[in-house]
Design a protein around this motif. Structure first.
Motif, PDB file in Angstrom:
ATOM      1  N   GLN A  18     -18.048  31.648  53.725  1.00  0.00           N
ATOM      2  CA  GLN A  18     -16.956  30.704  53.505  1.00  0.00           C
ATOM      3  C   GLN A  18     -17.267  29.672  52.421  1.00  0.00           C
ATOM      4  OE1 GLN A  18     -15.771  29.054  57.328  1.00  0.00           O
ATOM      5  NE2 GLN A  18     -16.328  30.962  58.355  1.00  0.00           N
ATOM      6  N   ILE A  19     -18.392  29.849  51.744  1.00  0.00           N
ATOM      7  CA  ILE A  19     -18.818  28.864  50.749  1.00  0.00           C
ATOM      8  C   ILE A  19     -17.801  28.702  49.628  1.00  0.00           C
ATOM      9  CG2 ILE A  19     -20.509  28.490  48.888  1.00  0.00           C
ATOM     10  CD1 ILE A  19     -21.495  27.583  51.594  1.00  0.00           C
ATOM     11  N   MET A  20     -17.142  29.811  49.219  1.00  0.00           N
ATOM     12  CA  MET A  20     -16.200  29.720  48.103  1.00  0.00           C
ATOM     13  C   MET A  20     -14.997  28.853  48.440  1.00  0.00           C
ATOM     14  SD  MET A  20     -17.936  31.230  45.922  1.00  0.00           S
ATOM     15  CE  MET A  20     -16.795  30.999  44.572  1.00  0.00           C
ATOM     16  N   GLY A  21     -14.773  28.574  49.729  1.00  0.00           N
ATOM     17  CA  GLY A  21     -13.673  27.704  50.113  1.00  0.00           C
ATOM     18  C   GLY A  21     -14.067  26.246  50.218  1.00  0.00           C
ATOM     19  N   ASP A  22     -15.337  25.936  50.014  1.00  0.00           N
ATOM     20  CA  ASP A  22     -15.799  24.550  50.082  1.00  0.00           C
ATOM     21  C   ASP A  22     -15.150  23.734  48.960  1.00  0.00           C
ATOM     22  OD1 ASP A  22     -18.105  22.644  51.154  1.00  0.00           O
ATOM     23  OD2 ASP A  22     -18.006  22.447  48.970  1.00  0.00           O
ATOM     24  N   PRO A  23     -14.711  22.493  49.224  1.00  0.00           N
ATOM     25  CA  PRO A  23     -14.021  21.700  48.195  1.00  0.00           C
ATOM     26  C   PRO A  23     -14.802  21.526  46.903  1.00  0.00           C
ATOM     27  CG  PRO A  23     -13.776  20.677  50.342  1.00  0.00           C
ATOM     28  CD  PRO A  23     -14.753  21.803  50.522  1.00  0.00           C
ATOM     29  N   ASP A  24     -16.106  21.288  46.992  1.00  0.00           N
ATOM     30  CA  ASP A  24     -16.892  21.100  45.766  1.00  0.00           C
ATOM     31  C   ASP A  24     -16.983  22.388  44.962  1.00  0.00           C
ATOM     32  OD1 ASP A  24     -17.401  18.405  46.118  1.00  0.00           O
ATOM     33  OD2 ASP A  24     -19.213  18.757  47.291  1.00  0.00           O
ATOM     34  N   VAL A  25     -17.209  23.495  45.655  1.00  0.00           N
ATOM     35  CA  VAL A  25     -17.286  24.783  44.970  1.00  0.00           C
ATOM     36  C   VAL A  25     -15.929  25.130  44.372  1.00  0.00           C
ATOM     37  CG1 VAL A  25     -17.741  27.251  45.234  1.00  0.00           C
ATOM     38  CG2 VAL A  25     -19.158  25.582  46.449  1.00  0.00           C
ATOM     39  N   ALA A  26     -14.856  24.869  45.116  1.00  0.00           N
ATOM     40  CA  ALA A  26     -13.514  25.168  44.633  1.00  0.00           C
ATOM     41  C   ALA A  26     -13.180  24.341  43.395  1.00  0.00           C
ATOM     42  CB  ALA A  26     -12.482  24.911  45.733  1.00  0.00           C
ATOM     43  N   ALA A  27     -13.567  23.064  43.388  1.00  0.00           N
ATOM     44  CA  ALA A  27     -13.298  22.209  42.225  1.00  0.00           C
ATOM     45  C   ALA A  27     -14.056  22.717  41.002  1.00  0.00           C
ATOM     46  CB  ALA A  27     -13.689  20.765  42.541  1.00  0.00           C
ATOM     47  N   TRP A  28     -15.313  23.091  41.188  1.00  0.00           N
ATOM     48  CA  TRP A  28     -16.099  23.646  40.079  1.00  0.00           C
ATOM     49  C   TRP A  28     -15.450  24.922  39.561  1.00  0.00           C
ATOM     50  CZ3 TRP A  28     -18.332  28.506  39.971  1.00  0.00           C
ATOM     51  CH2 TRP A  28     -19.123  28.783  38.852  1.00  0.00           C
ATOM     52  N   GLN A  29     -15.007  25.755  40.493  1.00  0.00           N
ATOM     53  CA  GLN A  29     -14.404  27.027  40.103  1.00  0.00           C
ATOM     54  C   GLN A  29     -13.115  26.811  39.305  1.00  0.00           C
ATOM     55  OE1 GLN A  29     -12.560  29.545  43.129  1.00  0.00           O
ATOM     56  NE2 GLN A  29     -13.988  31.152  42.519  1.00  0.00           N
ATOM     57  N   ARG A  30     -12.281  25.862  39.732  1.00  0.00           N
ATOM     58  CA  ARG A  30     -11.044  25.591  38.994  1.00  0.00           C
ATOM     59  C   ARG A  30     -11.341  25.080  37.594  1.00  0.00           C
ATOM     60  NH1 ARG A  30      -9.344  23.808  44.076  1.00  0.00           N
ATOM     61  NH2 ARG A  30      -9.835  21.645  43.582  1.00  0.00           N
ATOM     62  N   ASP A  31     -12.352  24.218  37.481  1.00  0.00           N
ATOM     63  CA  ASP A  31     -12.737  23.723  36.162  1.00  0.00           C
ATOM     64  C   ASP A  31     -13.201  24.867  35.270  1.00  0.00           C
ATOM     65  OD1 ASP A  31     -13.446  21.461  34.293  1.00  0.00           O
ATOM     66  OD2 ASP A  31     -15.434  22.348  34.554  1.00  0.00           O
ATOM     67  N   LEU A  32     -14.004  25.772  35.836  1.00  0.00           N
ATOM     68  CA  LEU A  32     -14.465  26.934  35.072  1.00  0.00           C
ATOM     69  C   LEU A  32     -13.286  27.811  34.664  1.00  0.00           C
ATOM     70  CD1 LEU A  32     -16.977  28.505  34.066  1.00  0.00           C
ATOM     71  CD2 LEU A  32     -16.908  29.759  36.230  1.00  0.00           C
ATOM     72  N   MET A  33     -12.319  27.966  35.561  1.00  0.00           N
ATOM     73  CA  MET A  33     -11.140  28.756  35.269  1.00  0.00           C
ATOM     74  C   MET A  33     -10.356  28.154  34.108  1.00  0.00           C
ATOM     75  SD  MET A  33      -9.512  31.463  36.219  1.00  0.00           S
ATOM     76  CE  MET A  33      -7.877  32.205  36.140  1.00  0.00           C
ATOM     77  N   GLN A  34     -10.213  26.836  34.104  1.00  0.00           N
ATOM     78  CA  GLN A  34      -9.500  26.176  33.012  1.00  0.00           C
ATOM     79  C   GLN A  34     -10.206  26.433  31.674  1.00  0.00           C
ATOM     80  OE1 GLN A  34      -6.624  24.618  33.259  1.00  0.00           O
ATOM     81  NE2 GLN A  34      -6.430  24.588  35.478  1.00  0.00           N
TER      82      GLN A  34
END
Length: 199
Positions: free
Chosen positions: A155-171
């Motif tokens: 469930q780590i990919m759903g963690d808020p910090d990981v999710a925020a990093w992932q969205r930034d990388l996506m952008q």
């Protein structure tokens, strides 16, 4: 349509996640195994501890659905994309439906290919760990701490910090994809023009 010109390269980022497995043997042949049977048996026992057969689908979904939802949110929240979607009222709902269908298709594909993934993982573990190490790993993951680790790690990919990093990388990835796609379109247009001028 300019909107689709921007979106099409980005939709490619949402293709179903690849399942890396051993090379598939030609029909009628069996892929050769380069691992000892006892190591493979120990690896399969470890996989059963890590991903109990009756929970595999649920564990994969708990890991992949937040990951894919976050990628999709990052794409649709991109200011340039959001601006383009506003110019065509139906575009956002059409794209959202497409993304939902892609998520379901990916989950179906993974469920259908789960046996192959488990077999590939067992061979991978058997190549990298000996029987003693595999036994020690299995015993650790059978402990309360080991079981907690397995459950939470999915469930780590759903963690808020990981999710925020992932969205930034996506952008960042979307900006580069848009730039690269435009450069490719310009080169193709120039090549077509050169061909027309040479005739």
């Amino acid at each position: 349509m300019k909107t689709m010109k921007i979106l099409l390269p980005l939709l490619a980022l949402l293709a179903p996640l690849p399942l890396q497995a051993r090379p598939v043997a030609p029909v009628g042949q069996t892929a050769p195994s380069d691992v000892k049977p006892e190591r493979l048996a120990a690896a399969k026992a470890l996989i059963d501890e890590l991903m109990p057969p009756d929970r595999r689908d649920a564990m994969m979904e708990s890991m992949l659905r937040p990951l894919m939802a976050n990628i999709q949110k990052g794409m649709l929240d991109n200011p340039e994309i959001a601006g383009q979607l506003k110019t065509v009222p139906q575009a956002r709902s059409i794209i959202e439906e497409f993304l939902r269908n892609q998520t379901e298709s990916t989950m179906t594909l993974i469920r259908q290919n789960m046996p192959g993934m488990i077999d590939a993982m067992a061979h991978a573990y058997a190549r990298r760990f000996d029987t003693k190490q595999l036994g020690e790993l299995q015993r650790f993951f059978a402990t309360p701490t080991g079981r907690a680790y397995v459950e939470q790690s999915m469930q780590i990919m759903g963690d808020p910090d990981v999710a925020a990093w992932q969205r930034d990388l996506m952008q960042q990835s979307m900006k580069k994809t848009q730039k690269d796609a435009q450069e490719l379109a310009d080169k193709l247009a120039a090549a077509a023009q050169d061909k027309g001028n040479s005739q």
